[in-house]
Scaffold this active site. Structure first.
Site, PDB file in Angstrom:
ATOM      1  CE  LYS A  22      -1.913   1.828   4.042  1.00  0.00           C
ATOM      2  NZ  LYS A  22      -1.723   3.239   4.197  1.00  0.00           N
ATOM      3  CG  ASN A  23       2.067   2.795   3.569  1.00  0.00           C
ATOM      4  OD1 ASN A  23       0.933   3.174   3.258  1.00  0.00           O
ATOM      5  ND2 ASN A  23       2.380   2.433   4.797  1.00  0.00           N
ATOM      6  CB  CYS A 117      -4.554   6.140  11.017  1.00  0.00           C
ATOM      7  SG  CYS A 117      -4.894   4.799   9.880  1.00  0.00           S
ATOM      8  NE  ARG A 122      -0.242  10.106  10.840  1.00  0.00           N
ATOM      9  CZ  ARG A 122      -0.626   9.135  10.000  1.00  0.00           C
ATOM     10  NH1 ARG A 122      -1.901   8.811   9.898  1.00  0.00           N
ATOM     11  NH2 ARG A 122       0.273   8.543   9.226  1.00  0.00           N
ATOM     12  CG  ASP A 307       2.366   1.256   9.742  1.00  0.00           C
ATOM     13  OD1 ASP A 307       2.658   1.548   8.568  1.00  0.00           O
ATOM     14  OD2 ASP A 307       2.092   2.104  10.610  1.00  0.00           O
ATOM     15  NE  ARG A 399      -7.389   4.826   4.822  1.00  0.00           N
ATOM     16  CZ  ARG A 399      -6.445   5.276   5.668  1.00  0.00           C
ATOM     17  NH1 ARG A 399      -6.657   5.239   6.974  1.00  0.00           N
ATOM     18  NH2 ARG A 399      -5.307   5.763   5.210  1.00  0.00           N
TER      19      ARG A 399
HETATM   20  C1  EPZ Z   1       3.799   6.767   6.787  1.00  0.00           C
HETATM   21  O1  EPZ Z   1       3.079   7.797   7.452  1.00  0.00           O
HETATM   22  C2  EPZ Z   1       2.804   5.648   6.575  1.00  0.00           C
HETATM   23  N1  EPZ Z   1       1.715   6.109   5.729  1.00  0.00           N
HETATM   24  C3  EPZ Z   1       2.258   5.168   7.917  1.00  0.00           C
HETATM   25  O2  EPZ Z   1       1.477   4.010   7.637  1.00  0.00           O
HETATM   26  C4  EPZ Z   1       3.403   4.753   8.835  1.00  0.00           C
HETATM   27  O3  EPZ Z   1       2.878   4.509  10.118  1.00  0.00           O
HETATM   28  C5  EPZ Z   1       4.462   5.851   8.915  1.00  0.00           C
HETATM   29  O4  EPZ Z   1       4.866   6.262   7.593  1.00  0.00           O
HETATM   30  C6  EPZ Z   1       5.688   5.394   9.682  1.00  0.00           C
HETATM   31  O5  EPZ Z   1       6.234   4.265   9.075  1.00  0.00           O
HETATM   32  C7  EPZ Z   1       1.939   6.197   4.389  1.00  0.00           C
HETATM   33  O6  EPZ Z   1       3.001   5.862   3.895  1.00  0.00           O
HETATM   34  C8  EPZ Z   1       0.788   6.693   3.556  1.00  0.00           C
HETATM   35  P1  EPZ Z   1       6.117   9.683   9.195  1.00  0.00           P
HETATM   36  P2  EPZ Z   1       3.757   9.274   7.628  1.00  0.00           P
HETATM   37  O7  EPZ Z   1       6.213  10.964   8.471  1.00  0.00           O
HETATM   38  O8  EPZ Z   1       4.523   9.600   6.422  1.00  0.00           O
HETATM   39  C9  EPZ Z   1       6.157  12.892  12.711  1.00  0.00           C
HETATM   40  C10 EPZ Z   1      -0.386   2.627   7.661  1.00  0.00           C
HETATM   41  O9  EPZ Z   1      -0.939   1.998   8.570  1.00  0.00           O
HETATM   42  N2  EPZ Z   1       6.195  13.877  11.619  1.00  0.00           N
HETATM   43  O10 EPZ Z   1       7.194   8.664   9.039  1.00  0.00           O
HETATM   44  O11 EPZ Z   1       2.704  10.187   8.090  1.00  0.00           O
HETATM   45  C11 EPZ Z   1       4.850  12.128  12.741  1.00  0.00           C
HETATM   46  O12 EPZ Z   1       3.865  12.817  13.490  1.00  0.00           O
HETATM   47  C12 EPZ Z   1       0.058   4.033   7.912  1.00  0.00           C
HETATM   48  O13 EPZ Z   1      -0.142   2.168   6.517  1.00  0.00           O
HETATM   49  C13 EPZ Z   1       6.365  15.220  11.944  1.00  0.00           C
HETATM   50  O14 EPZ Z   1       6.469  15.592  13.114  1.00  0.00           O
HETATM   51  O15 EPZ Z   1       4.744   8.972   8.846  1.00  0.00           O
HETATM   52  C14 EPZ Z   1       5.251  10.832  13.396  1.00  0.00           C
HETATM   53  O16 EPZ Z   1       5.263  10.998  14.794  1.00  0.00           O
HETATM   54  C15 EPZ Z   1      -0.282   4.489   9.309  1.00  0.00           C
HETATM   55  N3  EPZ Z   1       6.406  16.128  10.938  1.00  0.00           N
HETATM   56  C16 EPZ Z   1       6.679  10.613  12.891  1.00  0.00           C
HETATM   57  O17 EPZ Z   1       7.131  11.894  12.435  1.00  0.00           O
HETATM   58  C17 EPZ Z   1       6.297  15.757   9.618  1.00  0.00           C
HETATM   59  O18 EPZ Z   1       6.350  16.636   8.738  1.00  0.00           O
HETATM   60  C18 EPZ Z   1       6.808   9.626  11.737  1.00  0.00           C
HETATM   61  O19 EPZ Z   1       5.878  10.021  10.744  1.00  0.00           O
HETATM   62  C19 EPZ Z   1       6.113  14.384   9.322  1.00  0.00           C
HETATM   63  C20 EPZ Z   1       6.084  13.460  10.334  1.00  0.00           C
END
Ligand code: EPZ
Length: 430
Positions: A22-23, A117, A122, A307, A399
């Site tokens: 998916k991702n 989610c 986020r 995840d 999803r």
């Molecule tokens: C991606 O989300 C995935 N989604 C998520 O999968 C997954 O949990 C996550 O990566 C971590 O592996 C998709 O790829 C569509 P991050 P993303 O940016 O990009 C903070 C699923 O179940 N952060 O790696 O949103 C954030 O709040 C979903 O398939 C900032 O502070 O995750 C988090 O605490 C759920 N500022 C941490 O970093 C930013 O600009 C990691 O988030 C971006 C992120």
């Protein structure tokens, strides 16, 4: 209202074929905008988040043609620039990739904030700072519209304060056609980052180091279409691995990349499961009657994936002894624990730590899928529980999990989708 109904207590036995990631697909499909040409993409998962991405691409003027289930021709030659509304972006987190793709192709993007989610805050500040480092003016307007524009994008050195999958991917999207070289330090190393880079390289991009914490992108003048196959889904595979172990079953997973599953396999071995990688690349997971408690700490790849946190917690809720789950990626990813407690789980949450005291068994109950991976955990809990479990809000599960009821049924689960009449209002007293 549609629910998933499970009569628990059956071992999962047999073979399951894992779908496309998916991702990875959620990043690769918007990336076709940068090619401005015909791309043939295979192993695309049939899930609602992907359906939404295709809907947005078609709104932009892309031609999308289904060749066969999972295989598409996407031509983005005639895409025209336009704003992407909240109505389109609110359904999924992955809609944020249209910012990097539109900025990279047109020098301009107006995309409403993404959905996805609910794990607490986020933000996308790291995405914004990445675009600004490339020379763009990037802001989040009061109406939750992300606006990014640049006369020309210039390569830059970008050090990520936090490891962020989405920000790493979005900076790659915005920089492949920029002038000069972009270096991303402290980059995310997830398999889907590597898959996005490999797709763009197939389209003519110059990207090195994807999969490490330093990624270099040398801007090129233009990209072209290509044929590409999305990698297998690490988290879908991990979910079936946990379900097999949790039901003391024996499941063979096909269409997987074992390297992506190493942290999940290691943790399941800690819990007493047996995991074998076959010569043909398939992976066999065999559960044991007595599951052991263990410690889990979620980390960016190659650590144990966040995840997979709800799924392993469901399994540990009936393991012998006490387990400690430490969620280091998100602020509030234990909302689903309340649902497990309704089934008799003994779990106490304090901030980003959950203490799981193993109980003899879970009992079937009416529960909800509070988000995508929490929904997967509810499926696992229902499969393990004694009696019948009814899961509401299953659109979250759809999803990210392709044909989940069919796949679990084929493994021996007593599971079905059932349409229930909408709950009526409370009857009047008289
Ligand atoms: C991606 O989300 C995935 N989604 C998520 O999968 C997954 O949990 C996550 O990566 C971590 O592996 C998709 O790829 C569509 P991050 P993303 O940016 O990009 C903070 C699923 O179940 N952060 O790696 O949103 C954030 O709040 C979903 O398939 C900032 O502070 O995750 C988090 O605490 C759920 N500022 C941490 O970093 C930013 O600009 C990691 O988030 C971006 C992120």
């Amino acid at each position: 209202m549609e629910k998933i109904v499970i009569e628990g207590g059956r071992k999962l036995v047999g073979e399951v074929t894992i779908g496309g990631a998916k991702n990875a697909a959620l990043a690769i499909l918007p990336a076709t905008i940068l090619a401005g040409d015909l791309c043939r993409i295979e192993n695309v998962p049939e899930i609602s988040d992907v359906t939404m991405i295709f809907h947005i691409l078609k709104q932009l003027g892309a031609e999308v043609k289904l060749i066969k289930p999972g295989s598409y021709e996407i031509n983005t030659k005639n895409i025209v620039w336009q704003e992407i509304s909240h109505e389109l972006t609110r359904h999924l987190r992955g809609s944020y990739y249209f910012v990097g793709a539109m900025l990279g192709r047109f020098g301009r993007a107006r995309v409403a904030m993404p959905g996805g989610c609910d794990f607490g805050a986020r933000p996308i500040d790291l995405h914004i700072r990445g675009f600004e480092a490339l020379g763009a003016d990037a802001t989040i307007e009061a109406n939750a519209m992300v606006d990014a524009r640049a006369d020309s994008l210039q390569g830059s050195l970008i050090y990520m304060d936090l490891v962020s999958v989405g920000a790493t991917a979005n900076i790659i999207l915005a920089s492949v056609l920029a002038e000069g070289t972009t270096t991303i330090e402290n980059a995310a190393r997830e398999p889907h980052i590597v898959d996005l880079a490999n797709f763009l390289i197939q389209c003519g991009a110059d990207i090195r180091g994807a999969g490490t914490d330093v990624i270099k992108i040398h801007g090129v003048k233009s990209l072209h279409g290509c044929d590409y196959s999305v990698i297998p889904d690490q988290i879908e595979a991990g979910t079936y691995m946990v379900a097999a172990a949790a039901t003391s079953g024996k499941v063979v997973l096909k269409n997987v990349i074992y390297k992506h599953l190493e942290s999940i396999a290691a943790k399941l071995r800690d819990c007493g499961a047996e995991i074998i990688e076959n010569e043909d690349g398939s992976v066999v997971v065999e559960g044991s009657a007595a599951l052991c408690s263990c410690k889990v700490k979620t980390l960016p790849h190659p650590g144990f994936p966040t995840d997979m946190q709800p799924q392993i917690t469901a399994l540990l809720s009936v393991a012998d002894g006490t387990s400690i789950i430490s969620e280091t990626v998100y602020d509030n990813r234990f909302r689903y624990v309340e649902q497990l407690s309704r089934m008799g789980a003994d779990i106490s949450v304090n901030g980003k730590i959950a203490v799981v005291v193993g109980v003899e068994r879970l009992m079937g109950a009416p529960i909800k899928a509070v988000d995508l991976r929490a929904g997967a955990a509810m499926l696992i809990a229902g499969l393990m529980a004694e009696g019948v479990t009814e899961i509401e809000d299953i659109e979250h599960i759809d999803r990210g999990y392709e044909d989940v009821v069919k796949k679990l049924s084929r493994l021996g689960a007593n599971i079905k989708r059932v349409n229930f009449p909408e709950p009526n209002t409370i009857p009047s007293a008289v």
